[in-house]
Write an enzyme that holds these catalytic residues in place. Structure first.
Site, PDB file in Angstrom:
ATOM      1  CG  ASP A 296      -2.021   1.006   1.166  1.00  0.00           C
ATOM      2  OD1 ASP A 296      -2.667   1.087   0.109  1.00  0.00           O
ATOM      3  OD2 ASP A 296      -2.246   1.702   2.167  1.00  0.00           O
TER       4      ASP A 296
ATOM      5  CD  GLU B 142      -2.103   2.775  -3.298  1.00  0.00           C
ATOM      6  OE1 GLU B 142      -2.179   3.646  -4.197  1.00  0.00           O
ATOM      7  OE2 GLU B 142      -1.837   3.028  -2.120  1.00  0.00           O
TER       8      GLU B 142
ATOM      9  CG  ASP C 186      -9.499   3.492   0.644  1.00  0.00           C
ATOM     10  OD1 ASP C 186     -10.070   3.137   1.691  1.00  0.00           O
ATOM     11  OD2 ASP C 186      -8.265   3.647   0.574  1.00  0.00           O
TER      12      ASP C 186
END
Length: 487
Positions: free
Chosen positions: A287, A334, A387
């Site tokens: 991430d 990401e 998200d």
């Protein structure tokens, strides 16, 4: 080879006791993936969660979430009896309060019968001691301090005074051992599940947050890895600068790594962390990858992210060592958010796949920026992430011009289901991978399908599925489009 997969966190699986687990329904989902020609099951981080229930805010970068331990498997193992099971709790939302008040009582009963796995448990303790000892002690101390963050503990424990720590280890020996046994149960169930998935041709993609929570075993056990000052409080914290979506930026609050010190140790903590993750997953998503090129640091105590500044990250120095120590590993970056040339350069050197999100391809939602027809092949194309809005809510809230653009690009007619046509667009891109959140296949709106709304607390990470959601018709549809688009 072109592949397709589904994003669905463990917590979202159907189950009888408040949350999805590593039990029967997880095995059924793997069968669903296999029978619909999917090759990847993507999940969110699986560390133990704390206040707010976010899987991206954990008390450890190495430990695992006890909530995912399946209780019915413990019955089959002989660790508990059927009468020990809590009241059934089935709903569309995860009930974290129910879990907090029931799960650990049952796990304690399993611990009392731990001799069933005496040798296996002892081997686990020895093998995982490099992180397990600190985590078990941290968790015990946290419970004894009424779950307060470690910087509010008594000074002897906050600063790890040797005599105080030795006293705790002796006085609470069984409770510390119980913390370790709970981790053992998770890993045992997980490895059995992963083995089943791999035999079915399914790879599991895990997710590793870039930062640690301040209130974590990582920071408490080794504060020198982080930029801390007086009283071991952070000197600065992580976040994102102001942008068109957030005029004051995002204040995450995680402490910043002391990369200078870490480099002196050849980034040994990072190597251990990523090796540990790769033992659990076939593919690892990292991430906020851009934070390794440059990270945004905000003075500790700030009320927003306005006064932060960019600092150079460890860059390829770190990943060169990771590649050496973790050869042939499958890692996904990401690479969303504010990207600069140094991020693109780092991604190119690493050779990791990045991400494209359908919902972001329309720019800021104000300007009509057409979707590209070609994308980088070594990428994953998503309709959305955990998200994002569900794809149905996204479509329904588009302004008229952008809706016309999406209708044209995805061939959405008046009688079509927009979510499915957009998914097919994702499948039809030239990206090697297409991964779709399960909610988007179901056509759910944000009201009953959104997983997380960033910068909010209290109503996130609760989405769950029902058994009926995994229908034969849906399975056949996914199988057919997977074949149609050569995935």
């Amino acid at each position: 080879m072109r592949q397709a997969g589904i994003l669905l966190h463990i917590s979202s699986l159907p189950a009888k006791y408040g949350i999805g687990t590593l039990g029967k329904e997880a095995y059924k989902f793997i069968d669903f993936l296999h029978e619909s020609n999917q090759k990847i099951w993507q999940i969110l981080p699986i560390g133990p969660t704390t206040y707010g229930d976010s899987p991206y805010s954990s008390t450890s970068s190495f430990a695992f979430n006890p909530y995912f331990i399946d209780l019915e498997l413990l019955v089959l193992d002989g660790l508990i009896s059927k009468t020990d099971l809590p009241d059934i709790n089935i709903s569309r939302e995860v009930d974290y309060n129910y879990l907090f008040n029931t799960k650990f009582n049952v796990l304690h009963k399993a611990f009392l019968n731990r001799d069933i796995y005496k040798d296996e448990f002892n081997d686990f303790i020895k093998k995982e001691a490099y992180w397990l000892d600190d985590f078990a002690l941290f968790n015990l101390l946290k419970h004894e301090h009424e779950n307060r963050p470690w910087n509010e503990w008594y000074d002897d424990f906050r600063y790890k005074k040797e005599s105080a720590i030795e006293w705790v280890k002796n006085e609470f020996k069984d409770k510390i051992l119980e913390e370790k046994f709970i981790q053992f149960l998770f890993v045992k169930q997980w490895k059995n599940l992963k083995s089943y998935a791999n035999k079915k041709g399914i790879e599991i993609m895990g997710d590793m947050p870039i930062y640690c929570s301040y209130d974590s075993a990582d920071v408490w056990s080794c504060p020198s890895n982080f930029l801390l000052g007086d009283y071991l409080l952070p000197l600065c914290v992580a976040g994102c600068p102001p942008d068109g979506f957030s005029p004051t930026g995002q204040l995450w609050g995680n402490p910043i790594y002391n990369y200078k010190k870490m480099k002196e140790n050849n980034y040994s903590w990072w190597v251990k962390r990523i090796k540990h993750q790769l033992e659990m997953f076939d593919i690892l998503r990292i991430d906020h990858f851009r934070g390794f090129a440059a990270y945004y640091r905000i003075p500790f105590g700030s009320i927003d992210a306005v006064n932060g500044r960019w600092e150079e990250g460890p860059g390829y120095d770190l990943f060169k060592i990771i590649k050496k120590n973790c050869p042939n590993s499958k890692i996904v970056a990401e690479n969303l958010g504010f990207l600069t040339d140094d991020v693109f350069d780092l991604l190119k050197k690493c050779g990791y796949p990045g991400m494209n999100i359908f919902q972001f391809e329309l720019g800021d939602g104000i300007k009509n920026i057409p979707l590209k027809k070609k994308y980088k092949q070594n990428n994953i194309f998503y309709s959305g992430t955990h998200d994002n809005q569900t794809i149905m809510s996204f479509y329904l809230e588009l302004n008229p011009n952008n809706k016309k653009l999406v209708d044209k690009l995805c061939n959405i007619g008046i009688y079509d289901r927009p979510n499915l046509k957009i998914i097919e667009f994702c499948y039809n891109t030239n990206c090697d991978y297409a991964i779709i959140p399960f909610q988007d296949f179901l056509g759910l709106t944000d009201k009953n399908g959104r997983m997380n709304t960033p910068s909010t607390v209290g109503n996130n990470w609760k989405f769950r599925t029902y058994k009926e959601d995994f229908s034969f018709d849906l399975k056949e549809y996914i199988k057919n489009i997977t074949i149609k688009y050569n995935r």
